[in-house]
Scaffold this motif. Structure first.
Motif, PDB file in Angstrom:
ATOM      1  N   SER A 131       0.835  -1.208   0.000  1.00  0.00           N
ATOM      2  CA  SER A 131       0.000   0.000   0.000  1.00  0.00           C
ATOM      3  C   SER A 131       0.870   1.259   0.000  1.00  0.00           C
ATOM      4  O   SER A 131       0.516   2.257  -0.637  1.00  0.00           O
ATOM      5  N   TYR A 132       2.028   1.250   0.654  1.00  0.00           N
ATOM      6  CA  TYR A 132       2.941   2.402   0.606  1.00  0.00           C
ATOM      7  C   TYR A 132       3.459   2.602  -0.816  1.00  0.00           C
ATOM      8  O   TYR A 132       3.570   3.725  -1.295  1.00  0.00           O
ATOM      9  N   LEU A 135       1.920   1.826  -3.630  1.00  0.00           N
ATOM     10  CA  LEU A 135       0.842   2.397  -4.429  1.00  0.00           C
ATOM     11  C   LEU A 135       0.649   3.883  -4.120  1.00  0.00           C
ATOM     12  O   LEU A 135       0.427   4.707  -5.004  1.00  0.00           O
ATOM     13  N   TRP A 136       0.749   4.261  -2.854  1.00  0.00           N
ATOM     14  CA  TRP A 136       0.587   5.659  -2.461  1.00  0.00           C
ATOM     15  C   TRP A 136       1.705   6.517  -3.042  1.00  0.00           C
ATOM     16  O   TRP A 136       1.475   7.629  -3.504  1.00  0.00           O
ATOM     17  N   SER A 137       2.932   5.970  -3.034  1.00  0.00           N
ATOM     18  CA  SER A 137       4.058   6.753  -3.564  1.00  0.00           C
ATOM     19  C   SER A 137       3.942   6.919  -5.077  1.00  0.00           C
ATOM     20  O   SER A 137       4.327   7.958  -5.614  1.00  0.00           O
ATOM     21  N   LYS A 184       1.152   7.208  -6.645  1.00  0.00           N
ATOM     22  CA  LYS A 184       0.050   8.153  -6.839  1.00  0.00           C
ATOM     23  C   LYS A 184       0.516   9.588  -6.630  1.00  0.00           C
ATOM     24  O   LYS A 184       0.117  10.499  -7.353  1.00  0.00           O
ATOM     25  N   THR A 185       1.377   9.805  -5.681  1.00  0.00           N
ATOM     26  CA  THR A 185       1.797  11.163  -5.349  1.00  0.00           C
ATOM     27  C   THR A 185       3.036  11.622  -6.104  1.00  0.00           C
ATOM     28  O   THR A 185       3.370  12.801  -6.054  1.00  0.00           O
ATOM     29  N   ASP A 186       3.719  10.754  -6.820  1.00  0.00           N
ATOM     30  CA  ASP A 186       4.932  11.132  -7.555  1.00  0.00           C
ATOM     31  C   ASP A 186       4.557  12.005  -8.754  1.00  0.00           C
ATOM     32  O   ASP A 186       3.692  11.639  -9.551  1.00  0.00           O
ATOM     33  N   LYS A 235       2.351  11.752 -13.062  1.00  0.00           N
ATOM     34  CA  LYS A 235       1.135  12.512 -13.330  1.00  0.00           C
ATOM     35  C   LYS A 235       1.025  12.904 -14.802  1.00  0.00           C
ATOM     36  O   LYS A 235      -0.052  12.902 -15.369  1.00  0.00           O
TER      37      LYS A 235
END
Length: 191
Positions: free
Chosen positions: A50-51, A53-55, A57-59, A63
């Protein structure tokens, strides 16, 4: 010997002994150590996943999509080549033309028929045995004949079927007789 009453008796208590002579201790928690370690490992792996996937998403680099410019150039030579069809290739084989002019020779041949066939299923000394086999053949759905022949060894009663115009028909009836447990039939030319 007197009868004993086993109903009023209390069952004997069994003692649990281990190899060392000590009492076996019960696990207070009821969950073995191996299960605890596996569950801890699963929790850690889920957290790491999950970490990740979160990283992603925020990178900021993930984007913006990658867009490559498409180069468009028009050449007059390239467009003129696509309008024309290529010339068909020359055929390597000549069998098409050869078959148009080919003459077929018709050979004459003659099929010799050997003649009618008969199937003999038995030869007996007594008329009664021959009639018994004839009846067994009749129960299988075929019609047999009995012929008496006198020779050096006396009179023999032959049980046969036929005539058959082709040997294949005789073989068909022979297989039908085999399915009805009538064996030892022979196919011969009719004489």
């Amino acid at each position: 010997m007197a009868n004993q009453d086993y109903v009023s008796r209390a069952p004997a208590k069994k003692k649990k002994n281990t190899r060392n002579g000590k009492k076996a201790s019960n696990n207070a928690s009821g969950i073995p150590l191996k299960a605890k370690l596996i569950s801890l490992l699963l929790i850690v792996l889920i957290g790491v996943f999950s970490y990740g996937l979160w990283s992603l998403k925020t990178d900021p680099s993930t984007k913006t999509p990658l867009i490559e410019p498409i180069k468009t150039t028009k050449d007059k030579k390239a467009s003129s080549k696509t309008d024309e069809l290529p010339k068909p290739p020359k055929e390597k084989w000549t069998y098409v033309k050869d078959l148009e002019t080919k003459e077929i020779e018709v050979g004459e041949y003659k099929v010799e028929e050997k003649g009618p066939y008969k199937m003999q299923c038995g030869s007996f000394k007594t008329q009664k045995q021959a009639e018994t086999l004839k009846a067994r053949i009749a129960f299988s759905g075929l019609e047999a004949q009995v012929k008496s022949v006198t020779g050096k060894n006396g009179t023999w009663h032959k049980v046969f079927l036929g005539p058959y115009p082709r040997k294949r028909l005789a073989e068909k009836d022979k297989h039908k007789l085999k399915r009805n447990n009538i064996n030892y039939c022979q196919i011969w030319l009719w004489r």
